[in-house]
Design an enzyme around this catalytic site. Structure first.
Site, PDB file in Angstrom:
ATOM      1  N   LYS A  52      37.546  48.805  42.049  1.00 14.33           N
ATOM      2  CA  LYS A  52      38.923  48.300  41.970  1.00 14.33           C
ATOM      3  C   LYS A  52      39.502  48.594  40.589  1.00 14.33           C
ATOM      4  CE  LYS A  52      37.985  44.878  45.511  1.00 14.33           C
ATOM      5  NZ  LYS A  52      37.760  43.490  45.935  1.00 14.33           N
ATOM      6  N   GLN A  96      36.689  37.793  43.380  1.00 14.26           N
ATOM      7  CA  GLN A  96      35.769  38.557  44.221  1.00 14.26           C
ATOM      8  C   GLN A  96      34.821  37.609  44.954  1.00 14.26           C
ATOM      9  OE1 GLN A  96      36.019  41.875  44.701  1.00 14.26           O
ATOM     10  NE2 GLN A  96      34.353  41.834  46.172  1.00 14.26           N
ATOM     11  N   ASP A 119      45.027  39.517  47.370  1.00 13.21           N
ATOM     12  CA  ASP A 119      43.987  39.669  48.396  1.00 13.21           C
ATOM     13  C   ASP A 119      44.491  39.158  49.746  1.00 13.21           C
ATOM     14  OD1 ASP A 119      41.527  40.878  48.114  1.00 13.21           O
ATOM     15  OD2 ASP A 119      40.642  39.200  46.999  1.00 13.21           O
TER      16      ASP A 119
HETATM   17  N1  GUN Z   1      34.424  40.489  49.304  1.00 15.38           N
HETATM   18  C1  GUN Z   1      34.360  41.386  50.319  1.00 15.38           C
HETATM   19  N2  GUN Z   1      35.572  41.922  50.534  1.00 15.38           N
HETATM   20  C2  GUN Z   1      36.407  41.354  49.655  1.00 15.38           C
HETATM   21  C3  GUN Z   1      37.810  41.508  49.386  1.00 15.38           C
HETATM   22  O1  GUN Z   1      38.541  42.263  50.022  1.00 15.38           O
HETATM   23  N3  GUN Z   1      38.289  40.746  48.376  1.00 15.38           N
HETATM   24  C4  GUN Z   1      37.520  39.896  47.664  1.00 15.38           C
HETATM   25  N4  GUN Z   1      38.096  39.183  46.702  1.00 15.38           N
HETATM   26  N5  GUN Z   1      36.239  39.723  47.891  1.00 15.38           N
HETATM   27  C5  GUN Z   1      35.695  40.460  48.877  1.00 15.38           C
END
Ligand code: GUN
Length: 293
Positions: A52, A96, A119
């Protein structure tokens, strides 16, 4: 069989975002900014977060990496969330997941201001997604819908079968595809671990989405000839022929299923790449205040 090439598509969309950021900078505006909170050292999460941050760099976004210790208290973490909620230089941020056991994931998500929840996990954004209102859609379902649309795959009137009912993929994807809207209008079935006669249902799918988190769970006998197959899984399996000792496979038995599918997304290089791009797009929407005015 044709490939739903997430890697190629993601590169194209990133180039579009980069051009838009360059134009903003030419106009004397600041770059969009995304912050990523990560707690502890879950290796898979660390890989996603790196990805990211690197994607932000590629398109010219500012990124802020808030890596916090495994033993942080709930109160301290909520403090960091508050700080980012208030920071006018941060357009959006994510926490996350998964978080360590001692932290209440849902409570923390609900503490994020919906206007910064890129998100799309806050109940306000999930609810607005369900209602078909402007919202930050969760990144993986957004990426899947965009991928189908950009490849010209018709969803209207099609039977989409989603295997997996998670809050971040299965449920919001069902909500998005069932909308009365362009790129949607599908008949949606959501299957899960308690579904009886699973293959009877998956065999009816015009578009089959595998989001179960089990390596190569969807086998060729579960897929209709000519179906579109979207593989959301990212599973690490042992592979002694690799230097790392493992490799990534999806939730679909790719080799066998590609013989039947009209379109199929690979792992890696499929949905995962689109997920990151959707996060960038949501951040740009937050920057432009296009969801919440
Ligand atoms: N864990 C697995 N996929 C995601 C996601 O798209 N965003 C976040 N914050 N955590 C995750």
């Amino acid at each position: 069989m044709q490939l739903l090439d997430g890697k190629k598509l993601a590169a194209e969309i990133k180039a579009e975002i980069k051009a838009e950021v360059e134009e903003l900078l030419r106009q004397g505006r600041r770059a969009p900014a995304l912050a990523v909170i990560m707690v502890g050292n879950n290796p898979a999460s660390a890989t996603y977060v790196r990805n990211k941050i690197r994607s932000c760099e590629q398109v010219g976004f500012r990124s802020v990496d808030r890596h916090l210790p495994e033993d942080i208290t709930q109160e301290q973490l909520l403090g960091v969330v508050d700080e980012l909620n208030r920071d006018p230089e941060i357009d959006g941020f994510i926490v996350q997941l998964p978080l360590p056991e001692h932290l209440d994931e849902q409570l923390i998500i609900e503490h994020i201001r919906p206007e910064k929840d890129v998100d799309g996990f806050h109940p306000m954004n999930i609810g607005r997604t369900l209602l078909g209102l402007p919202a930050f859609n969760p990144a993986t379902p957004r990426g899947i819908v965009d991928m189908l649309q950009r490849y010209g795959i018709e969803t209207s009137g099609k039977h989409v079968v989603i295997v997996g009912r998670s809050n971040i993929v299965g449920k919001p994807l069902a909500a998005m595809l069932v909308q009365k809207a362009e790129g949607a209008n599908a008949t949606v079935t959501v299957c899960h671990s308690r579904t009886k006669n699973l293959s009877e249902i998956t065999l009816q799918a015009d578009i089959l989405v595998a989001a179960i988190g089990r390596p190569r769970f969807i086998t060729a006998d579960m897929v209709k000839q000519g179906a579109v197959v979207v593989d959301v899984g990212i599973n690490s399996v042992p592979d002694s022929s690799r230097k790392s000792g493992y490799r990534l496979v999806g939730d679909v038995d790719f080799e066998a299923v590609s013989e039947k599918a009209s379109w199929i997304s690979p792992v890696p290089g499929g949905v995962g790449q689109m997920t990151v791009v959707s996060l960038l797009e949501n951040t740009l929407l937050a920057y432009k205040k296009q969801i919440y005015k």
